[in-house]
Design an enzyme around this catalytic site. Structure first.
Site, short mmCIF file in Angstrom:
data_model
loop_
_atom_site.label_atom_id
_atom_site.label_comp_id
_atom_site.label_asym_id
_atom_site.label_seq_id
_atom_site.Cartn_x
_atom_site.Cartn_y
_atom_site.Cartn_z
N ASP A 133 16.53 48.11 59.05
CA ASP A 133 15.41 48.42 58.46
C ASP A 133 15.57 49.18 57.35
OD1 ASP A 133 12.40 48.43 58.31
OD2 ASP A 133 12.71 50.42 58.75
N ASP A 154 12.62 51.06 54.82
CA ASP A 154 11.73 52.19 54.57
C ASP A 154 11.60 53.08 55.79
OD1 ASP A 154 9.24 50.24 52.43
OD2 ASP A 154 11.28 51.42 52.08
O1 LIG Z 1 3.36 48.49 54.49
C1 LIG Z 1 4.51 48.16 54.31
O2 LIG Z 1 4.84 46.86 53.66
C2 LIG Z 1 5.52 48.40 55.31
O3 LIG Z 1 5.33 49.68 55.70
C3 LIG Z 1 6.75 48.74 54.54
O4 LIG Z 1 6.83 48.46 53.27
C4 LIG Z 1 7.92 48.63 55.53
O5 LIG Z 1 9.36 48.29 55.12
P1 LIG Z 1 10.45 48.35 56.16
O6 LIG Z 1 10.37 49.81 56.94
O7 LIG Z 1 10.41 47.30 56.93
O8 LIG Z 1 11.76 48.34 55.46
MG LIG Z 2 10.79 51.06 58.16
#
Ligand SMILES: O=C(O)[C@H](O)[C@H](O)COP(=O)(O)O
Ligand SMILES: [Mg+2]
Length: 307
Positions: free
Chosen positions: A35, A37
């Site tokens: 992942d 973020d």
């Molecule tokens: O609201 C959103 O789209 C998500 O919080 C965010 O972008 C998640 O990203 P990830 O942790 O899957 O990289």
């Molecule tokens: Mg994330």
């Protein structure tokens, strides 16, 4: 009185500071799904020792796949973001929710290409839809009429086949009104790149993609979107096909229980690792573990994989 059924999964183990155990855990896998973020970065702030950790895994011959629900950027834009951090990542190593959605719409659902898709979201969705030859409007396009003329422009439109909603940091009443107008025709598909409730960035939680689509669900009397990001099985199936993934030696690394860790567990991956630099807290992880929904192991931050 029968006790509650014991979860089939062991309680999550914290491995921070336990180098031998971390190394033994890493050695179990040949592929790591990361992942982004809350694991690698928060916004434009790279988290500690991420470069060194990814370099360590690559030096061990591990395959890395970056699986983000953040649809604001296309795979190409993410590859550029990695480059700004000095991390070489090819487009083919990135599988974001904007890409997953565009591929599903074009190649699985085969939505009609002579119709348009209305986007609430950012450039990531637009670029991936364009790459799949899907006509789209809305998104980052400036409003084509004065704000006080929303009523004249809202309503069903036979040229619209679907509405796609992702994280849109410029969401507006007009965008929601237009989307609501199109979706009042039940034949118009309602899709979401993902439905994360919040977005971890710069040490705070901001409204997430799911908070951009939830108002429409409220307006539509409970009609929820079909989401293509984590934890949807569609995303795992797409990843399996694209990377001929051997799930028996793959590990999901994430910061969010109801997307990343659920994605790994429900997707049948051999391992799940959580980090405490994003959304889910240690207390939430341990609580989830009581129900068999926690990660196998967790760390304070990704850099702790270095031991
Ligand atoms: O609201 C959103 O789209 C998500 O919080 C965010 O972008 C998640 O990203 P990830 O942790 O899957 O990289
Ligand atoms: Mg994330």
């Amino acid at each position: 009185m029968s006790s509650a059924a014991a979860p089939s999964r062991a309680a999550p183990r914290k491995l921070t500071g336990k180098k031998e155990e971390i190394d033994a855990f890493i050695d179990r896998f040949d592929t790591f799904l990361f992942d982004c973020d809350g694991v690698l970065w928060q916004g434009n702030h790279l988290l500690p020792k991420v470069v060194e950790t990814l370099e360590m895994l690559r030096s061990k011959g591990k395959k890395l796949i970056f699986v983000t629900n953040n649809s604001t950027k296309s795979r190409a834009a993410y590859s550029s973001k990695f480059t700004t951090f000095g991390i070489p990542v090819s487009v083919d190593e990135i599988f974001g929710s904007a890409y997953s959605t565009a591929v599903c719409l074009a190649r699985v659902l085969k939505i009609p290409k002579d119709k348009r898709v209305f986007v609430i979201g950012e450039a990531g969705i637009e670029e991936e839809l364009s790459a799949e030859g899907i006509q789209h409007f809305g998104g980052t396009q400036p409003l084509w009429f004065p704000e006080d003329e929303v009523a004249e422009h809202a309503g069903p439109d036979p040229s619209v086949s679907a509405v796609v909603v992702g994280l849109d940091r410029h969401i507006s009443y007009a965008k929601l009104a237009l989307a609501f107008g199109y979706l009042q025709d039940p034949a118009v598909h309602f899709f979401a790149t993902n439905v994360d409730s919040t977005f971890p960035t710069h040490g705070k939680l901001l409204p997430g993609a799911g908070s951009c689509s939830a108002p429409l669900t409220y307006m539509l009397g409970g009609r929820a979107p079909t989401a293509f990001g984590k934890p949807s099985p569609a995303m795992m199936e797409s990843i399996e096909r694209r990377y001929t993934l051997d799930k028996s030696c793959a590990c999901m690394v994430g910061d969010r229980l109801n997307t990343d860790i659920k994605f790994g567990i429900d997707g049948g991956l051999a391992g799940t690792l959580a980090v405490l630099t994003g959304v889910s807290t240690e207390k939430e992880i341990l609580k989830a573990g009581e129900a068999g929904e926690g990660p196998d192991v967790y760390l304070d931050c990704l850099g702790d994989m270095l031991g």
